[in-house]
Design an enzyme around this catalytic site. Structure first.
Site, PDB file in Angstrom:
ATOM      1  N   CYS A 165      -6.832  13.698  27.299  1.00 37.90           N
ATOM      2  CA  CYS A 165      -7.238  13.991  25.926  1.00 37.90           C
ATOM      3  C   CYS A 165      -7.098  15.493  25.675  1.00 37.90           C
ATOM      4  O   CYS A 165      -7.599  16.298  26.462  1.00 37.90           O
ATOM      5  CB  CYS A 165      -8.680  13.545  25.704  1.00 37.90           C
ATOM      6  SG  CYS A 165      -9.339  14.103  24.116  1.00 37.90           S
ATOM      7  N   LYS A 194      12.602   1.034 -10.466  1.00 44.16           N
ATOM      8  CA  LYS A 194      13.037   0.158  -9.379  1.00 44.16           C
ATOM      9  C   LYS A 194      11.936   0.173  -8.324  1.00 44.16           C
ATOM     10  O   LYS A 194      11.722   1.183  -7.645  1.00 44.16           O
ATOM     11  CB  LYS A 194      14.361   0.654  -8.797  1.00 44.16           C
ATOM     12  CG  LYS A 194      14.928  -0.279  -7.746  1.00 44.16           C
ATOM     13  CD  LYS A 194      16.351   0.129  -7.380  1.00 44.16           C
ATOM     14  CE  LYS A 194      17.048  -0.902  -6.518  1.00 44.16           C
ATOM     15  NZ  LYS A 194      16.401  -1.117  -5.224  1.00 44.16           N
ATOM     16  N   GLU A 245       8.960  -8.205  -7.903  1.00 41.25           N
ATOM     17  CA  GLU A 245       8.939  -7.468  -6.651  1.00 41.25           C
ATOM     18  C   GLU A 245       7.523  -7.473  -6.095  1.00 41.25           C
ATOM     19  O   GLU A 245       6.595  -7.014  -6.766  1.00 41.25           O
ATOM     20  CB  GLU A 245       9.406  -6.031  -6.933  1.00 41.25           C
ATOM     21  CG  GLU A 245       9.890  -5.296  -5.729  1.00 41.25           C
ATOM     22  CD  GLU A 245      11.354  -5.612  -5.388  1.00 41.25           C
ATOM     23  OE1 GLU A 245      11.953  -6.524  -5.980  1.00 41.25           O
ATOM     24  OE2 GLU A 245      11.878  -4.934  -4.487  1.00 41.25           O
ATOM     25  N   CYS A 267     -16.533  12.972  23.759  1.00 40.78           N
ATOM     26  CA  CYS A 267     -15.420  13.844  23.381  1.00 40.78           C
ATOM     27  C   CYS A 267     -15.749  14.529  22.054  1.00 40.78           C
ATOM     28  O   CYS A 267     -16.088  13.865  21.077  1.00 40.78           O
ATOM     29  CB  CYS A 267     -14.139  13.024  23.267  1.00 40.78           C
ATOM     30  SG  CYS A 267     -12.753  13.987  22.631  1.00 40.78           S
ATOM     31  N   CYS A 280     -11.060  16.822  25.213  1.00 41.20           N
ATOM     32  CA  CYS A 280     -12.075  16.784  26.281  1.00 41.20           C
ATOM     33  C   CYS A 280     -11.464  16.709  27.670  1.00 41.20           C
ATOM     34  O   CYS A 280     -12.184  16.761  28.657  1.00 41.20           O
ATOM     35  CB  CYS A 280     -13.033  15.620  26.057  1.00 41.20           C
ATOM     36  SG  CYS A 280     -12.270  14.022  26.387  1.00 41.20           S
ATOM     37  N   ASP A 314     -18.002  -5.822  -9.056  1.00 34.12           N
ATOM     38  CA  ASP A 314     -17.720  -6.693  -7.909  1.00 34.12           C
ATOM     39  C   ASP A 314     -18.801  -7.744  -7.697  1.00 34.12           C
ATOM     40  O   ASP A 314     -18.521  -8.895  -7.394  1.00 34.12           O
ATOM     41  CB  ASP A 314     -17.636  -5.863  -6.613  1.00 34.12           C
ATOM     42  CG  ASP A 314     -16.379  -5.031  -6.594  1.00 34.12           C
ATOM     43  OD1 ASP A 314     -15.588  -5.151  -7.558  1.00 34.12           O
ATOM     44  OD2 ASP A 314     -16.203  -4.255  -5.636  1.00 34.12           O
ATOM     45  N   CYS A 365      -8.558   8.170  23.577  1.00 34.72           N
ATOM     46  CA  CYS A 365      -9.590   8.796  24.383  1.00 34.72           C
ATOM     47  C   CYS A 365     -10.814   7.895  24.253  1.00 34.72           C
ATOM     48  O   CYS A 365     -11.187   7.513  23.148  1.00 34.72           O
ATOM     49  CB  CYS A 365      -9.905  10.183  23.833  1.00 34.72           C
ATOM     50  SG  CYS A 365     -11.281  10.931  24.715  1.00 34.72           S
ATOM     51  N   TYR A 410       9.772  -8.699 -13.340  1.00 36.59           N
ATOM     52  CA  TYR A 410      10.759  -7.997 -14.151  1.00 36.59           C
ATOM     53  C   TYR A 410      11.860  -8.873 -14.750  1.00 36.59           C
ATOM     54  O   TYR A 410      12.757  -8.361 -15.395  1.00 36.59           O
ATOM     55  CB  TYR A 410      11.381  -6.827 -13.394  1.00 36.59           C
ATOM     56  CG  TYR A 410      11.822  -7.129 -11.970  1.00 36.59           C
ATOM     57  CD1 TYR A 410      12.832  -8.042 -11.712  1.00 36.59           C
ATOM     58  CD2 TYR A 410      11.236  -6.471 -10.892  1.00 36.59           C
ATOM     59  CE1 TYR A 410      13.236  -8.318 -10.429  1.00 36.59           C
ATOM     60  CE2 TYR A 410      11.641  -6.740  -9.590  1.00 36.59           C
ATOM     61  CZ  TYR A 410      12.638  -7.662  -9.363  1.00 36.59           C
ATOM     62  OH  TYR A 410      13.039  -7.939  -8.088  1.00 36.59           O
ATOM     63  N   GLU A 448      14.036   0.377 -16.357  1.00 38.13           N
ATOM     64  CA  GLU A 448      12.769   0.035 -15.706  1.00 38.13           C
ATOM     65  C   GLU A 448      12.694   0.776 -14.377  1.00 38.13           C
ATOM     66  O   GLU A 448      13.731   1.115 -13.819  1.00 38.13           O
ATOM     67  CB  GLU A 448      12.727  -1.468 -15.360  1.00 38.13           C
ATOM     68  CG  GLU A 448      12.907  -2.390 -16.512  1.00 38.13           C
ATOM     69  CD  GLU A 448      13.298  -3.799 -16.049  1.00 38.13           C
ATOM     70  OE1 GLU A 448      12.994  -4.168 -14.901  1.00 38.13           O
ATOM     71  OE2 GLU A 448      13.935  -4.492 -16.852  1.00 38.13           O
ATOM     72  N   ASP A 487      10.108  -0.476  -4.940  1.00 38.63           N
ATOM     73  CA  ASP A 487      10.582  -0.598  -3.563  1.00 38.63           C
ATOM     74  C   ASP A 487       9.716  -1.603  -2.813  1.00 38.63           C
ATOM     75  O   ASP A 487       8.774  -1.236  -2.122  1.00 38.63           O
ATOM     76  CB  ASP A 487      10.526   0.781  -2.892  1.00 38.63           C
ATOM     77  CG  ASP A 487      11.396   0.822  -1.651  1.00 38.63           C
ATOM     78  OD1 ASP A 487      12.107  -0.169  -1.386  1.00 38.63           O
ATOM     79  OD2 ASP A 487      11.358   1.843  -0.948  1.00 38.63           O
ATOM     80  N   LYS A 529      19.510   5.446  -8.305  1.00 36.05           N
ATOM     81  CA  LYS A 529      18.476   5.796  -7.323  1.00 36.05           C
ATOM     82  C   LYS A 529      18.050   7.255  -7.436  1.00 36.05           C
ATOM     83  O   LYS A 529      18.840   8.113  -7.834  1.00 36.05           O
ATOM     84  CB  LYS A 529      19.017   5.541  -5.910  1.00 36.05           C
ATOM     85  CG  LYS A 529      19.506   4.125  -5.692  1.00 36.05           C
ATOM     86  CD  LYS A 529      18.487   3.267  -5.024  1.00 36.05           C
ATOM     87  CE  LYS A 529      18.628   3.410  -3.536  1.00 36.05           C
ATOM     88  NZ  LYS A 529      18.018   2.284  -2.810  1.00 36.05           N
TER      89      LYS A 529
HETATM   90  S1  IVH Z   1      16.539  -6.973 -11.483  1.00 30.67           S
HETATM   91  C1  IVH Z   1      20.535  -9.037 -10.520  1.00 30.67           C
HETATM   92  N1  IVH Z   1      14.655  -5.199 -11.800  1.00 30.67           N
HETATM   93  O1  IVH Z   1      16.132  -4.214  -6.468  1.00 30.67           O
HETATM   94  C2  IVH Z   1      19.424  -8.129 -10.764  1.00 30.67           C
HETATM   95  N2  IVH Z   1      15.411  -5.654  -9.601  1.00 30.67           N
HETATM   96  O2  IVH Z   1      18.800  -3.718  -5.275  1.00 30.67           O
HETATM   97  C3  IVH Z   1      18.145  -8.715 -10.354  1.00 30.67           C
HETATM   98  N3  IVH Z   1      14.224  -4.398  -7.864  1.00 30.67           N
HETATM   99  O3  IVH Z   1      16.871  -7.430  -5.336  1.00 30.67           O
HETATM  100  C4  IVH Z   1      17.123  -7.717 -10.053  1.00 30.67           C
HETATM  101  N4  IVH Z   1      12.876  -3.312  -9.204  1.00 30.67           N
HETATM  102  O4  IVH Z   1      14.467  -6.611  -5.237  1.00 30.67           O
HETATM  103  C5  IVH Z   1      15.448  -5.845 -10.928  1.00 30.67           C
HETATM  104  N5  IVH Z   1      12.954  -3.682 -12.224  1.00 30.67           N
HETATM  105  C6  IVH Z   1      13.748  -4.317 -11.363  1.00 30.67           C
HETATM  106  C7  IVH Z   1      13.660  -4.099  -9.980  1.00 30.67           C
HETATM  107  C8  IVH Z   1      14.520  -4.782  -9.128  1.00 30.67           C
HETATM  108  C9  IVH Z   1      13.221  -3.522  -7.960  1.00 30.67           C
HETATM  109  C10 IVH Z   1      14.875  -4.796  -6.604  1.00 30.67           C
HETATM  110  C11 IVH Z   1      15.102  -6.269  -6.437  1.00 30.67           C
HETATM  111  C12 IVH Z   1      16.559  -6.434  -6.248  1.00 30.67           C
HETATM  112  C13 IVH Z   1      16.936  -5.079  -5.741  1.00 30.67           C
HETATM  113  C14 IVH Z   1      18.398  -4.828  -5.985  1.00 30.67           C
END
Ligand code: IVH
Length: 670
Positions: A403, A113, A172, A426, A406, A31, A421, A224, A111, A115, A312
């Protein structure tokens, strides 16, 4: 090397180390060395502001705050994905694709997904140009300046096929668990409602209008999709992911090419088992047809493509009895309600307790002890109560007023959601506060670390920071782990701490919202602890100094009006701890505008009002909002209005912006 060559080299070096750190997670330097490079670059930019371009790392947070986001139309719509939850549905997807593609040979990529929040970013000529949120899929918000703050995103492409090319990426934006926890702690400390999960926090951060604030949130991104010409980007999605990586974008390592639903299931299971150990949230996998040309053949439905689906992970929910609600008191006094649960197995571990966040959340969910509730475990580790079980009517819960440790009354400043508190003695807060008091940035008491604090507190030798100064040889030498030498050393460390500067003492008291910076401001301005305690009776005096907003003032008022805190202060005084010098400190007197009352009016062209105010405050002035006979001078920008009239009437000096800028320059030279 000329200065301009060195400047270019520094930019290269910083880009390189950003990539090592934020993309590869494999830094080559520490750093300090990294900070030194940045500092050197900033020094040069100060001397040659005309050299700065949008590609400078300093411009990542260079954007000005805006009032609202501009709407942009996506070049290609941003679609969402159809969700599936079972292998049968995935097999259905495979079958449909096979039928539609007839005899074509194809593969799938799998890949994680992520969140988080979907974004699209345009690069023109290999240079970061514009970024947007998904919005309704056709149009989103232009969040270019906010996206620039993500240090893992290259501002220009210096390697790989995309150099000097036009293309779009999709990815994402997310928050890692550790950064989410930090943000949550900071928010709770300042009494704001915590975000429900990392995704909401990331979305909220991207919607901030001030890029400097966004920069503090440590947003990250996984890229992605690469939307670009086949000639250089290739005809397969898997090739594009490799190219994105060569172009130094952050791309997950765990993607895979597979041939059929069975292999998809295997991938899904493997990733699900890794889920707990991944430092950010994923909620499933995304399956895409690997051959770009076939995506076109398959086309889209109204909202989702036919060439991709999400598979999912199973929701990590369970239903159990909320036995009771208990309350934990943290170091800063923040009280967190905790649900004590009938033990239940969830995603591989037994859950006995879950956070209920705050009083509002309990009300919102209608929770009360004795009812069946839903608990959920997201990617992050802490389980949460997310609602009542089906058909359970809302209950009522009376939040405690005292509290739990205390028994002093709890307080909740207006507009805040967390009860606290504020009793410095305390017991719940005691150890944390003592450790803080003795820490390096505070009283820096050598020999008084966490272990020793715990030992002394457990032997009832310390019930507040003031007691540290009544420890003596007889009291401590016989304690387990203590000997003649260590006892003497600790007493020496305590003695030495009496001479620490006032700002260290103020910080050490652990007053809510008073961090090291505010402590420095207070100490500089008032010079003596008693002066601060006196000033709190006139909050307007406190509010007129830099960094001190109404919330901090409220917290100071609260602290200094509690008898128990005053007892601690007296103990410290009697022990001979440095409280500062009674008259204004010398430093303050040397400030050229010390004590002057200044009013700024009209609009300034060269700087924002905030910049002008803070420049004045640095010179010791007090910036006040209305003109009175006590005003020393008025800074008048364009279209100043009635304040200038009033100043004229009272015979107060008025200076115009150019004169004001000169004045600041003169002071700089001193
Ligand atoms: S591809 C038309 N790849 O999931 C497809 N989406 O429910 C374009 N997301 O809106 C998206 N990981 O926000 C793709 N590896 C991934 C992803 C991904 C997360 C999200 C993205 C998308 C949503 C769809």
């Amino acid at each position: 090397m000329t200065e301009s060559e060195r400047y270019k080299e520094l930019i290269h070096l910083i880009e390189h180390h950003d990539w090592r750190y934020y993309v590869l997670a494999d830094p080559e330097i520490g750093d300090e060395e990294y900070d030194a490079l940045n500092r050197e670059m900033l020094e040069i930019e100060k001397l040659h502001p005309d050299w700065i371009t949008p590609l400078s790392p300093s411009m990542r947070v260079g954007g000005r705050p805006s009032d609202e986001f501009v709407t942009v139309t996506h070049v290609q719509p941003m679609m969402s994905l159809a969700n599936t939850y079972s292998i049968q549905e995935v097999e259905g997807f495979e079958k449909r694709v096979k039928q539609l593609l007839d005899e074509e040979i194809f593969t799938f990529t799998c890949e994680p997904k992520i969140d988080g929040v979907a974004v699209s970013i345009q690069y023109k000529n290999g240079i970061f140009s514009k970024g947007a949120t998904r919005g309704d899929g056709l149009q989103g918000d232009d969040i270019t300046e906010n996206l620039r703050t993500i240090r893992g995103l290259p501002l220009r492409i210096i390697s790989g096929a995309g150099k000097s090319k036009d293309f779009e990426i999709r990815g994402e934006v997310y928050l890692a668990h550790e950064d989410f926890s930090q943000i949550s702690r900071d928010r709770e400390d300042s009494g704001m409602a915590p975000f429900a999960n990392p995704r909401n926090a990331a979305a909220g951060s991207l919607k901030l209008l001030n890029p400097k604030e966004v920069g503090k949130r440590r947003l990250r991104i996984w890229v992605y999709e690469l939307i670009a010409a086949d000639e250089w980007a290739g005809t397969k999605h898997s090739a594009r992911l490799n190219i994105l990586e060569e172009m130094r974008f952050p791309v997950v390592k765990t993607w895979k090419v597979v041939g059929n639903a069975e292999q998809i299931e295997e991938y899904w299971k493997e990733l699900d088992s890794l889920r707990e150990s991944i430092p950010y949230d994923i909620d499933g996998i995304v399956i895409k047809i690997n051959e770009i040309k076939l995506r076109e053949t398959l086309g889209t439905t109204a909202k989702t493509p036919r060439w991709a689906i999400a598979y999912k992970f199973r929701a990590r929910k369970a239903i159990t009895r909320l036995i009771s609600i208990t309350h934990q008191v943290g170091r800063t006094g923040a009280v967190t309600p905790v649900g004590e649960l009938e033990p239940v197995l969830l995603a591989g571990s037994t859950i006995r307790r879950a956070t209920l966040h705050n009083e509002e959340e309990i009300k919102r969910l209608g929770l009360a002890p004795g009812m069946d509730v839903i608990i959920e475990k997201a990617g992050d580790v802490i389980p949460k109560v997310t609602g009542r079980s089906e058909n359970v009517p809302a209950g009522k819960y009376n939040y405690p007023e005292f509290c739990p440790v205390c028994k002093e009354p709890l307080v909740k400043p207006e507009e805040e959601v967390i009860w606290r508190c504020v009793n410095i003695s305390c017991q719940a807060m005691l150890k944390g506060r003592l450790i803080h008091f003795a820490s390096r940035q505070a009283m820096d008491i050598e020999g008084l670390g966490q272990q020793t604090v715990e030992l002394l507190a457990d032997h009832d030798l310390l019930s507040d920071p003031g007691d540290i100064y009544s420890l003596n040889y007889v009291k401590i030498a016989h304690l387990p782990g203590f000997g003649d030498l260590s006892a003497r050393k600790l007493l020496q460390g305590i003695e030495a701490s009496k001479q620490r500067p006032l700002n260290h003492l103020i910080f050490g008291l652990g007053i809510r919202l008073v961090g090291a910076g505010v402590a420095r401001t207070l100490s500089k301005r008032y010079g003596h602890l008693d002066e601060i305690a006196d000033a709190i009776v006139k909050p307007e005096l406190l509010e007129s100094i830099g960094e001190i907003g109404p919330k901090i003032v409220g917290s100071l008022v609260d602290f200094f009006s509690r008898p128990k805190n005053l007892v601690v202060i007296e103990k410290l005084r009697n022990a001979g701890v440095n409280f500062g010098i009674k008259e204004r400190s010398e430093e303050t007197n040397q400030e050229p505008l010390a004590g002057k009352r200044v009013v700024i009016t009209g609009s300034l062209t060269d700087m924002t009002r905030e910049e002008a105010s803070s420049a004045l405050r640095e010179l010791g002035a007090r910036v006040v909002s209305s003109v009175s006979s006590r005003t020393d001078f008025v800074v008048a920008g364009e279209l100043p209005g009635s304040k200038v009239e009033k100043a004229k009437h009272l015979g107060i000096k008025i200076i115009e912006e150019n004169e004001f800028v000169e004045l600041l320059k003169d002071q700089d030279k001193r």
